[in-house]
Scaffold this motif. Structure first.
Motif, PDB file in Angstrom:
ATOM      1  N   SER A 172       0.841  -1.212   0.000  1.00  0.00           N
ATOM      2  CA  SER A 172       0.000   0.000   0.000  1.00  0.00           C
ATOM      3  C   SER A 172       0.870   1.254   0.000  1.00  0.00           C
ATOM      4  O   SER A 172       0.565   2.235  -0.678  1.00  0.00           O
ATOM      5  N   LEU A 173       1.975   1.221   0.760  1.00  0.00           N
ATOM      6  CA  LEU A 173       2.898   2.352   0.748  1.00  0.00           C
ATOM      7  C   LEU A 173       3.521   2.550  -0.623  1.00  0.00           C
ATOM      8  O   LEU A 173       3.715   3.685  -1.075  1.00  0.00           O
ATOM      9  N   LEU A 174       3.827   1.456  -1.285  1.00  0.00           N
ATOM     10  CA  LEU A 174       4.375   1.567  -2.640  1.00  0.00           C
ATOM     11  C   LEU A 174       3.399   2.257  -3.581  1.00  0.00           C
ATOM     12  O   LEU A 174       3.796   3.057  -4.430  1.00  0.00           O
ATOM     13  N   ALA A 175       2.113   1.960  -3.423  1.00  0.00           N
ATOM     14  CA  ALA A 175       1.106   2.554  -4.298  1.00  0.00           C
ATOM     15  C   ALA A 175       1.045   4.070  -4.152  1.00  0.00           C
ATOM     16  O   ALA A 175       0.622   4.769  -5.082  1.00  0.00           O
ATOM     17  N   LEU A 176       1.495   4.576  -2.980  1.00  0.00           N
ATOM     18  CA  LEU A 176       1.470   6.024  -2.757  1.00  0.00           C
ATOM     19  C   LEU A 176       2.765   6.710  -3.181  1.00  0.00           C
ATOM     20  O   LEU A 176       2.808   7.935  -3.247  1.00  0.00           O
ATOM     21  N   ARG A 177       3.822   5.906  -3.481  1.00  0.00           N
ATOM     22  CA  ARG A 177       5.122   6.521  -3.747  1.00  0.00           C
ATOM     23  C   ARG A 177       5.634   6.311  -5.162  1.00  0.00           C
ATOM     24  O   ARG A 177       6.425   7.128  -5.644  1.00  0.00           O
ATOM     25  N   VAL A 178       5.252   5.216  -5.816  1.00  0.00           N
ATOM     26  CA  VAL A 178       5.819   4.909  -7.131  1.00  0.00           C
ATOM     27  C   VAL A 178       4.692   4.775  -8.148  1.00  0.00           C
ATOM     28  O   VAL A 178       3.518   4.683  -7.771  1.00  0.00           O
ATOM     29  N   PRO A 179       5.008   4.774  -9.441  1.00  0.00           N
ATOM     30  CA  PRO A 179       3.967   4.579 -10.458  1.00  0.00           C
ATOM     31  C   PRO A 179       3.191   3.288 -10.234  1.00  0.00           C
ATOM     32  O   PRO A 179       3.704   2.308  -9.677  1.00  0.00           O
ATOM     33  N   VAL A 221       2.163   0.881 -12.182  1.00  0.00           N
ATOM     34  CA  VAL A 221       2.692  -0.351 -12.801  1.00  0.00           C
ATOM     35  C   VAL A 221       3.780  -0.958 -11.920  1.00  0.00           C
ATOM     36  O   VAL A 221       3.827  -2.174 -11.706  1.00  0.00           O
ATOM     37  N   TRP A 222       4.656  -0.109 -11.407  1.00  0.00           N
ATOM     38  CA  TRP A 222       5.725  -0.617 -10.529  1.00  0.00           C
ATOM     39  C   TRP A 222       5.140  -1.186  -9.244  1.00  0.00           C
ATOM     40  O   TRP A 222       5.611  -2.216  -8.742  1.00  0.00           O
ATOM     41  N   ALA A 223       4.144  -0.517  -8.692  1.00  0.00           N
ATOM     42  CA  ALA A 223       3.545  -0.986  -7.437  1.00  0.00           C
ATOM     43  C   ALA A 223       2.859  -2.331  -7.626  1.00  0.00           C
ATOM     44  O   ALA A 223       2.964  -3.221  -6.767  1.00  0.00           O
ATOM     45  N   VAL A 224       2.150  -2.515  -8.745  1.00  0.00           N
ATOM     46  CA  VAL A 224       1.488  -3.794  -9.026  1.00  0.00           C
ATOM     47  C   VAL A 224       2.534  -4.899  -9.190  1.00  0.00           C
ATOM     48  O   VAL A 224       2.384  -6.015  -8.655  1.00  0.00           O
ATOM     49  N   SER A 225       3.584  -4.592  -9.928  1.00  0.00           N
ATOM     50  CA  SER A 225       4.650  -5.588 -10.125  1.00  0.00           C
ATOM     51  C   SER A 225       5.302  -5.974  -8.805  1.00  0.00           C
ATOM     52  O   SER A 225       5.579  -7.152  -8.537  1.00  0.00           O
ATOM     53  N   ALA A 226       5.513  -4.952  -7.937  1.00  0.00           N
ATOM     54  CA  ALA A 226       6.125  -5.236  -6.637  1.00  0.00           C
ATOM     55  C   ALA A 226       5.203  -6.068  -5.765  1.00  0.00           C
ATOM     56  O   ALA A 226       5.661  -6.970  -5.028  1.00  0.00           O
ATOM     57  N   ALA A 227       3.895  -5.826  -5.823  1.00  0.00           N
ATOM     58  CA  ALA A 227       2.943  -6.589  -5.025  1.00  0.00           C
ATOM     59  C   ALA A 227       2.927  -8.052  -5.466  1.00  0.00           C
ATOM     60  O   ALA A 227       2.896  -8.976  -4.632  1.00  0.00           O
ATOM     61  N   LEU A 228       2.942  -8.285  -6.775  1.00  0.00           N
ATOM     62  CA  LEU A 228       2.970  -9.662  -7.286  1.00  0.00           C
ATOM     63  C   LEU A 228       4.279 -10.355  -6.900  1.00  0.00           C
ATOM     64  O   LEU A 228       4.296 -11.525  -6.480  1.00  0.00           O
ATOM     65  N   GLY A 229       5.385  -9.612  -7.029  1.00  0.00           N
ATOM     66  CA  GLY A 229       6.679 -10.194  -6.682  1.00  0.00           C
ATOM     67  C   GLY A 229       6.787 -10.524  -5.205  1.00  0.00           C
ATOM     68  O   GLY A 229       7.327 -11.580  -4.826  1.00  0.00           O
ATOM     69  N   ALA A 230       6.256  -9.626  -4.344  1.00  0.00           N
ATOM     70  CA  ALA A 230       6.324  -9.861  -2.902  1.00  0.00           C
ATOM     71  C   ALA A 230       5.556 -11.108  -2.511  1.00  0.00           C
ATOM     72  O   ALA A 230       5.964 -11.861  -1.613  1.00  0.00           O
ATOM     73  N   PHE A 235      -5.069  -3.972  -2.826  1.00  0.00           N
ATOM     74  CA  PHE A 235      -4.674  -2.819  -2.014  1.00  0.00           C
ATOM     75  C   PHE A 235      -3.948  -1.782  -2.855  1.00  0.00           C
ATOM     76  O   PHE A 235      -4.145  -0.567  -2.695  1.00  0.00           O
ATOM     77  N   VAL A 236      -3.099  -2.266  -3.748  1.00  0.00           N
ATOM     78  CA  VAL A 236      -2.381  -1.347  -4.632  1.00  0.00           C
ATOM     79  C   VAL A 236      -3.359  -0.550  -5.490  1.00  0.00           C
ATOM     80  O   VAL A 236      -3.240   0.663  -5.644  1.00  0.00           O
ATOM     81  N   VAL A 237      -4.342  -1.244  -6.051  1.00  0.00           N
ATOM     82  CA  VAL A 237      -5.314  -0.574  -6.924  1.00  0.00           C
ATOM     83  C   VAL A 237      -6.114   0.469  -6.131  1.00  0.00           C
ATOM     84  O   VAL A 237      -6.344   1.589  -6.595  1.00  0.00           O
ATOM     85  N   ILE A 238      -6.535   0.098  -4.915  1.00  0.00           N
ATOM     86  CA  ILE A 238      -7.330   1.030  -4.083  1.00  0.00           C
ATOM     87  C   ILE A 238      -6.524   2.279  -3.756  1.00  0.00           C
ATOM     88  O   ILE A 238      -6.988   3.414  -3.952  1.00  0.00           O
ATOM     89  N   PHE A 239      -5.302   2.074  -3.262  1.00  0.00           N
ATOM     90  CA  PHE A 239      -4.506   3.239  -2.867  1.00  0.00           C
ATOM     91  C   PHE A 239      -4.032   4.043  -4.075  1.00  0.00           C
ATOM     92  O   PHE A 239      -3.883   5.267  -3.993  1.00  0.00           O
ATOM     93  N   ALA A 240      -3.801   3.356  -5.187  1.00  0.00           N
ATOM     94  CA  ALA A 240      -3.444   4.090  -6.405  1.00  0.00           C
ATOM     95  C   ALA A 240      -4.612   4.964  -6.853  1.00  0.00           C
ATOM     96  O   ALA A 240      -4.423   6.100  -7.301  1.00  0.00           O
ATOM     97  N   GLY A 241      -5.836   4.441  -6.722  1.00  0.00           N
ATOM     98  CA  GLY A 241      -7.019   5.249  -7.059  1.00  0.00           C
ATOM     99  C   GLY A 241      -7.144   6.464  -6.150  1.00  0.00           C
ATOM    100  O   GLY A 241      -7.461   7.571  -6.609  1.00  0.00           O
ATOM    101  N   ILE A 242      -6.878   6.256  -4.857  1.00  0.00           N
ATOM    102  CA  ILE A 242      -6.912   7.391  -3.920  1.00  0.00           C
ATOM    103  C   ILE A 242      -5.860   8.419  -4.299  1.00  0.00           C
ATOM    104  O   ILE A 242      -6.110   9.633  -4.276  1.00  0.00           O
ATOM    105  N   ARG A 243      -4.683   7.927  -4.682  1.00  0.00           N
ATOM    106  CA  ARG A 243      -3.599   8.827  -5.064  1.00  0.00           C
ATOM    107  C   ARG A 243      -3.982   9.651  -6.292  1.00  0.00           C
ATOM    108  O   ARG A 243      -3.738  10.866  -6.337  1.00  0.00           O
ATOM    109  N   VAL A 244      -4.587   8.994  -7.271  1.00  0.00           N
ATOM    110  CA  VAL A 244      -5.009   9.713  -8.478  1.00  0.00           C
ATOM    111  C   VAL A 244      -6.061  10.761  -8.141  1.00  0.00           C
ATOM    112  O   VAL A 244      -6.025  11.898  -8.632  1.00  0.00           O
ATOM    113  N   ARG A 245      -7.011  10.385  -7.288  1.00  0.00           N
ATOM    114  CA  ARG A 245      -8.059  11.344  -6.902  1.00  0.00           C
ATOM    115  C   ARG A 245      -7.467  12.540  -6.156  1.00  0.00           C
ATOM    116  O   ARG A 245      -7.871  13.693  -6.385  1.00  0.00           O
TER     117      ARG A 245
END
Length: 312
Positions: free
Chosen positions: A39-46, A48-57, A89-99
């Motif tokens: 979730s923190l990644l979704a607020l700090r990086v693009p 695509v990177w956050a989704v990739s990191a979530a899958l990798g983790a 979680f990444v998608v939710i927080f990324a949406g909040i970030r965009v808003r």
């Protein structure tokens, strides 16, 4: 970024330091921190990177088991699909970030729009004030001079010369000052009377001081300018042989000015027929002031009365 990096390192090292009799039952404790980390990644990086990191983790414990144990522990195999769902979680927080970003941009655009609107309003007020200045101090003097001719008498001619010098001083950059000075009610009344007599030396004045306390200087200035415009308007339009009377009542909490003539009168009482002096120089000028009132009474053959007032 420290928490996501630490979480990834611990996930990758899950089975490197594992000690125990049953590796298949082992569950990485660091997985409990994974939703926070992604979730923190979704607020700090693009995104695509956050989704990739979530899958990798989610797959790091699986890779650790394969590399260290030679197989994927059963508990990890069962729980991995659930951790892959952390992408949500990444998608939710990324949406909040965009808003939030869109909100910030719209807020900035609104701020710029408000500033531009304020500048435009200021420019409109400046141009309106300049238009009134030119009308009050230049055009009206020229119009009165043109309509008075040689039969206006020495007093009127002297008044026109004084008005012309005053207008040229304003346009030439001399300080305009106030039409009526501040001071006691008596001083204000005397100054206002003098400014009107400068325009028409033959005017009949009736001045009364209601109390000693003076009204606000801005109020006096607005009423004095409006009354002066009413007198100029009478000089221009009322006709020959007209008597003009002005009644002035000055107090700390109220001011009243009544300008009357026994001239030809007219019917356009709101100045809609191109009468800038009536519409803007008298009525709008006073009505725009808090507590200000302005009324025009006239009829063909019945003269004209302008009632100006202010009360606290």
């Amino acid at each position: 970024m420290g928490i996501p990096i630490l979480s990834a390192v611990l996930n990758a090292a899950t089975f490197v330091a594992f000690e125990g009799p049953d590796a298949d039952a082992a569950v990485p404790w660091v997985w409990a921190l994974e939703p926070i980390a992604v979730s923190l990644l979704a607020l700090r990086v693009p995104v695509v990177w956050a989704v990739s990191a979530a899958l990798g983790a989610a797959l790091l414990p699986t890779a650790s088991g394969l590399l260290v144990l030679g197989h994927v522990p059963e508990a990890v195999l069962v729980l991995t699909p659930w951790h892959l769902a952390n992408v949500a979680f990444v998608v939710i927080f990324a949406g909040i970030r965009v808003r939030l970003r869109a909100f910030g941009e719209s807020e900035e655009a609104a701020r710029r729009g408000a500033e531009e609107h304020a500048r435009a309003e200021s420019e409109v007020r400046r141009l309106a004030a300049l238009g009134l200045l030119v009308h009050d101090e230049v055009l009206t003097v020229l119009a009165v001079a043109a309509t008075t001719g040689r039969d206006g008498g020495d007093a009127v001619s002297d008044a026109l010369r004084v008005e012309a010098r005053h207008g040229l001083g304003l346009l030439g950059g001399a300080p305009a000052g106030r039409t009526a000075v501040a001071g006691s009610s008596g001083q204000v009344a005397a100054s206002l009377s003098a400014s009107l007599r400068r325009i028409d030396p033959t005017i009949v004045l009736d001045v009364e001081t209601l109390d000693a306390s003076p009204p606000p200087p801005d109020v006096v200035d607005v009423l004095a300018r409006a009354a002066a415009e009413a007198v100029r308007n009478s000089l221009r339009h009322a006709g020959e042989g007209v008597t003009r009377r002005v009644a002035v009542r000055v107090g700390g909490l109220s001011v009243g000015v009544v300008v009357r003539d026994d001239g030809c009168g007219f019917t356009d009482l709101e100045g809609r027929d191109g009468r800038l002096g009536v519409r803007e120089g008298i009525l709008a000028r006073v009505r725009a002031m808090p507590g200000g009132t302005a009324e025009l009474r006239s009829a063909p053959g019945a003269g004209t009365t302008v009632l100006l007032g202010w009360s606290a």
